[in-house]
Motif scaffolding. Structure first.
Motif, PDB file in Angstrom:
ATOM      1  N   CYS A  45       6.343 -14.521   9.340  1.00 12.66           N
ATOM      2  CA  CYS A  45       6.050 -13.093   9.268  1.00 12.66           C
ATOM      3  C   CYS A  45       5.829 -12.480  10.646  1.00 12.66           C
ATOM      4  N   GLU A  94       1.350  -6.506   6.111  1.00  9.74           N
ATOM      5  CA  GLU A  94       0.972  -5.112   5.921  1.00  9.74           C
ATOM      6  C   GLU A  94      -0.528  -4.888   6.086  1.00  9.74           C
ATOM      7  N   ILE A 136       6.780  -9.194   6.411  1.00 16.80           N
ATOM      8  CA  ILE A 136       6.011  -8.279   7.261  1.00 16.80           C
ATOM      9  C   ILE A 136       4.578  -8.241   6.753  1.00 16.80           C
ATOM     10  N   GLU A 171       5.502  -8.262  -2.873  1.00 15.76           N
ATOM     11  CA  GLU A 171       4.255  -8.323  -2.101  1.00 15.76           C
ATOM     12  C   GLU A 171       3.449  -9.534  -2.547  1.00 15.76           C
ATOM     13  N   ASN A 173       1.721  -0.812  13.059  1.00 17.73           N
ATOM     14  CA  ASN A 173       0.430  -0.119  13.043  1.00 17.73           C
ATOM     15  C   ASN A 173      -0.745  -1.079  13.207  1.00 17.73           C
ATOM     16  N   ARG A 209       3.211  -5.608  10.939  1.00 20.64           N
ATOM     17  CA  ARG A 209       3.559  -4.194  10.881  1.00 20.64           C
ATOM     18  C   ARG A 209       3.043  -3.547  12.156  1.00 20.64           C
ATOM     19  N   PHE A 220       1.349  -9.388   2.497  1.00 19.75           N
ATOM     20  CA  PHE A 220       2.623  -9.258   3.195  1.00 19.75           C
ATOM     21  C   PHE A 220       3.751  -9.020   2.200  1.00 19.75           C
TER      22      PHE A 220
END
Length: 321
Positions: free
Chosen positions: A34, A87, A85, A4, A39, A37, A76
């Motif tokens: 990237c 986050e 990704i 991360e 959501n 996500r 990310f």
């Protein structure tokens, strides 16, 4: 599960984001391509009852496409193939936007420290009325405006002073520069170190040329001026945050022929004129004064007494309508 990181979004195109790891290494820090996500693409409404477990009661896509914009700080998860990704999008300190179709807002860049406002001394000639609009935008978003008077080699000192001295007297910093003659480049480069900044201003004033001088090797596309009309052709088409070798990032935004300010209340607009502020602290004769035709208006009195420039006052009235 990859590592991360915290990073800065350098570019956003078609749902993909180029993110650079935040690092003291500046321009040499690694970059990742990237995706969001899933959501993060929706706005969630949760139940509020304390007697049941927290759960999503409604999910909808936001009305804006600005879920992530250049300048955003994000967390990310990176994989080994230079992809990742996103986050989490961290809270924004500032957000610079413009109004687009049907009153919707478009975020141009976030977390700005400095708005570099580039105008020319000639070809095209400086337009103080348009410069007012960029300064108002910077004041509204609480971003430091830095005015660059490019192509200073084309005019004498008296012409430069006539155009830009009124803004210096208001307390704004003006750098006299020339990309062609390499004047003021070191001062500009030092001003950008360690900051997130964005270059803005009319087309054809030399924003890309200046950036090419600040950081040789960028090779940004530059365009010619239409010498018949002195209207610059659009030369930059993609909003992008460029890592500087000296640290920090700078954005070269597409040339805007006319900056469309977000809708704001008249008092908010008046407060964006720094010289108006002392006269706004004391109430005018009428509490709902529009600072236009009302008797006993502090701003009008200040103009009549020579404390406020009549041109700047007229500029305020134009923006207010």
């Amino acid at each position: 599960m990859g590592a991360e990181h915290e990073g800065v979004v350098l570019r956003a195109t078609s749902g993909q984001y180029i993110v650079q790891v935040v690092s003291p290494l500046g321009g040499s820090a690694p970059q990742y391509r990237c995706m969001l996500r899933g959501n993060l693409k929706k706005n969630f409404t949760y139940n509020t009852s304390l007697s049941v477990a927290r759960r999503v009661t409604r999910a909808k896509r936001p009305h804006t496409k600005d879920t992530v914009a250049i300048g955003d700080r994000v967390r990310f998860v990176a994989s080994d193939n230079e992809s990742g990704i996103i986050e989490e999008v961290l809270p924004r300190t500032t957000r610079f936007a413009r109004t687009v179709d049907r009153g919707m807002e478009q975020t141009l860049i976030t977390n700005l420290d400095i708005l570099v406002i580039v105008f020319a001394c000639a070809e095209p000639n400086p337009d103080p009325w348009r410069l007012d609009r960029w300064i108002v935008a910077a004041e509204y978003y609480d971003i430091e405006p830095l005015i660059i008077a490019n192509k200073c080699d084309l005019v004498d000192n008296a012409t430069f002073e006539e155009a830009y001295r009124p803004f210096m007297e208001l307390g704004y910093r003006v750098i006299r520069a020339s990309a062609q003659a390499e004047i003021g480049i070191d001062e500009l480069r030092d001003s950008l170190k360690g900051h997130i900044s964005a270059f803005s201003g009319p087309s054809g004033v030399g924003k890309s040329s200046l950036l090419n001088r600040v950081q040789p090797g960028l090779k940004l596309d530059t365009g010619d001026i239409g010498y018949t009309t002195f209207k610059g052709r659009h030369t930059t088409t993609v909003r992008e945050l460029i890592p500087l070798e000296s640290g920090g990032w700078v954005a070269d935004t597409p040339g805007l022929r006319q900056l469309e300010l977000l809708k704001m209340e008249r008092e908010e607009l008046a407060d964006c004129f720094v010289e108006f502020r002392p006269y706004l602290e004391a109430f005018c004769k009428f509490r709902d004064c529009k600072h236009e035709n009302e008797p006993g208006c502090n701003l009008k009195i200040a103009v009549e007494e020579g404390h406020i420039s009549p041109r700047r006052y007229q500029s305020f009235l134009q923006m207010a309508h």
